[in-house]
Design an enzyme around this catalytic site. Structure first.
Site, PDB file in Angstrom:
ATOM      1  N   SER A   1       8.904 -14.188  -2.590  1.00  0.00           N
ATOM      2  CA  SER A   1       8.155 -12.940  -2.514  1.00  0.00           C
ATOM      3  C   SER A   1       7.221 -12.749  -3.707  1.00  0.00           C
ATOM      4  O   SER A   1       7.601 -12.974  -4.866  1.00  0.00           O
ATOM      5  CB  SER A   1       9.121 -11.749  -2.439  1.00  0.00           C
TER       6      SER A   1
ATOM      7  N   ASP B   1       2.515  -1.404   6.251  1.00  0.00           N
ATOM      8  CA  ASP B   1       1.724  -2.557   6.693  1.00  0.00           C
ATOM      9  C   ASP B   1       0.441  -2.129   7.396  1.00  0.00           C
ATOM     10  O   ASP B   1      -0.595  -2.785   7.266  1.00  0.00           O
ATOM     11  CB  ASP B   1       2.543  -3.429   7.651  1.00  0.00           C
TER      12      ASP B   1
ATOM     13  N   GLY C   1      -0.269 -13.708  17.445  1.00  0.00           N
ATOM     14  CA  GLY C   1       1.061 -13.424  16.918  1.00  0.00           C
ATOM     15  C   GLY C   1       1.708 -12.242  17.596  1.00  0.00           C
ATOM     16  O   GLY C   1       1.030 -11.321  18.070  1.00  0.00           O
TER      17      GLY C   1
ATOM     18  N   LYS D   1      13.376  -5.939   9.065  1.00  0.00           N
ATOM     19  CA  LYS D   1      12.441  -4.847   9.345  1.00  0.00           C
ATOM     20  C   LYS D   1      12.849  -3.972  10.533  1.00  0.00           C
ATOM     21  O   LYS D   1      12.505  -2.791  10.575  1.00  0.00           O
ATOM     22  CB  LYS D   1      11.030  -5.395   9.565  1.00  0.00           C
TER      23      LYS D   1
ATOM     24  N   GLY E   1      -5.123 -12.946   3.285  1.00  0.00           N
ATOM     25  CA  GLY E   1      -3.860 -12.247   3.387  1.00  0.00           C
ATOM     26  C   GLY E   1      -3.491 -11.440   2.157  1.00  0.00           C
ATOM     27  O   GLY E   1      -2.700 -10.494   2.252  1.00  0.00           O
TER      28      GLY E   1
ATOM     29  N   SER F   1       5.946  -9.732  -4.235  1.00  0.00           N
ATOM     30  CA  SER F   1       5.995  -8.302  -4.522  1.00  0.00           C
ATOM     31  C   SER F   1       6.370  -7.986  -5.973  1.00  0.00           C
ATOM     32  O   SER F   1       5.774  -7.087  -6.582  1.00  0.00           O
ATOM     33  CB  SER F   1       6.954  -7.603  -3.558  1.00  0.00           C
TER      34      SER F   1
ATOM     35  N   GLY G   1       4.980 -11.075  16.148  1.00  0.00           N
ATOM     36  CA  GLY G   1       6.094 -10.736  15.270  1.00  0.00           C
ATOM     37  C   GLY G   1       5.950  -9.357  14.645  1.00  0.00           C
ATOM     38  O   GLY G   1       5.156  -8.516  15.087  1.00  0.00           O
TER      39      GLY G   1
END
Length: 294
Positions: free
Chosen positions: A24, A113, A138, A76, A259, A26, A140
């Site tokens: 990650s 998001d 996608g 999630k 991204g 983050s 997901g």
């Protein structure tokens, strides 16, 4: 079970949880902003497996220093029944990527998001268009947020995935009244001779919301003959930052968005919820991008 988790650091803190979690970015983002603001707080990664998720939340709920957590795969959706309340945006998307703790210990789920994805598009979305269309690869968790955000902004969507039934189910759940379409993933792998007009006055997006093209994953097979003139090509993959899709699109003159834009944008919204201050971004995230790509 609390011994399974890293002890509280005796200062305000937030975390990102997932399985796996070592990759990650983050912590680098949030700790950069905390340092810039001089806040006495920290942000860290915490490995939480699916069978530990309930115990993790039960432990953190009673920690007054814990400001909340970001949530990555595979939690999630699994985290939803363990929360006290969800914000409307998270309910629409059907996924949570941010949890905050209220003073009474209540856990609130949200989804940043959508805001993160839309942030670099706000200039375009502030304009009036004859027509808006997005081709999304996608099905997901990230795709759910992107579908919700773009449907809310008036886009007609074409969602492509290996499982077209799953793609249709997403559209039916998020925007059942929209005039959207599904396509098999291989549809975009083959060239097309469709005679696009110049699309002036329209807003066209192509979005890779899948892990295809990520380091260690298969490449995304996408023929750029499917990209209308004047389109924006947006790939949410962060490693590598310059994916083959983005490199090919830029070579053909399309505007591209990488991204890191979505990653930083969603983190900025979460940061303010955790620490009560907007992150410093006056340099256009140049310094932060340098850290994330070093």
């Amino acid at each position: 079970m609390s011994a399974a988790f890293t002890p509280s650091p005796a200062m305000p803190y937030a975390e990102v949880i997932g399985d796996p979690i070592a990759h990650s970015k983050s912590p680098a983002i949030h700790n950069h902003w905390l340092g810039q603001l001089g806040l006495d707080a920290t942000y860290r990664a915490q490995h939480v497996t699916p069978d530990q998720l309930g115990d993790y939340l039960a432990t953190r709920r009673h920690d007054p220093d814990w400001r909340g957590c970001n949530v990555t795969m595979p939690h999630k959706q699994a985290i939803i029944p363990l929360l006290d309340r969800m914000e409307i945006g998270a309910e629409l998307v059907g996924a949570v990527n941010t949890v905050t703790r209220r003073h009474n210990g209540a856990l609130i789920g949200s989804n940043t998001d959508v805001e993160g994805f839309l942030e670099p598009l706000e200039a375009e979305l502030g304009e009036t268009h004859y027509f808006r269309m997005a081709r999304i690869i996608g099905t997901g968790g990230a795709a759910r947020a992107i579908i919700a955000g773009l449907a809310d902004r008036g886009f007609t969507l074409v969602v492509a995935g290996r499982d077209t039934a799953k793609a249709q189910a997403l559209l039916d759940a998020i925007d059942p009244d929209g005039e959207h379409h599904v396509a098999p993933l291989e549809h975009f792998a083959q060239p097309t001779d469709f005679p696009f007009d110049d699309r002036e006055g329209c807003c066209d997006l192509v979005v890779n919301a899948s892990p295809l093209g990520m380091r260690g994953q298969p490449p995304l097979a996408f023929d750029l003959s499917h990209v209308p003139p004047r389109s924006i090509v947006y790939d949410i993959v962060t490693d590598p930052r310059e994916t083959p899709l983005l490199a090919a699109a830029r070579e053909q003159g399309f505007r591209t968005i990488d991204g890191l834009a979505m990653l930083i944008g969603q983190a900025a919204t979460a940061f303010e919820r955790f620490f009560g201050k907007a992150p410093p971004r006056s340099d256009g995230d140049v310094a932060l991008r340098a850290i994330l790509t070093s």
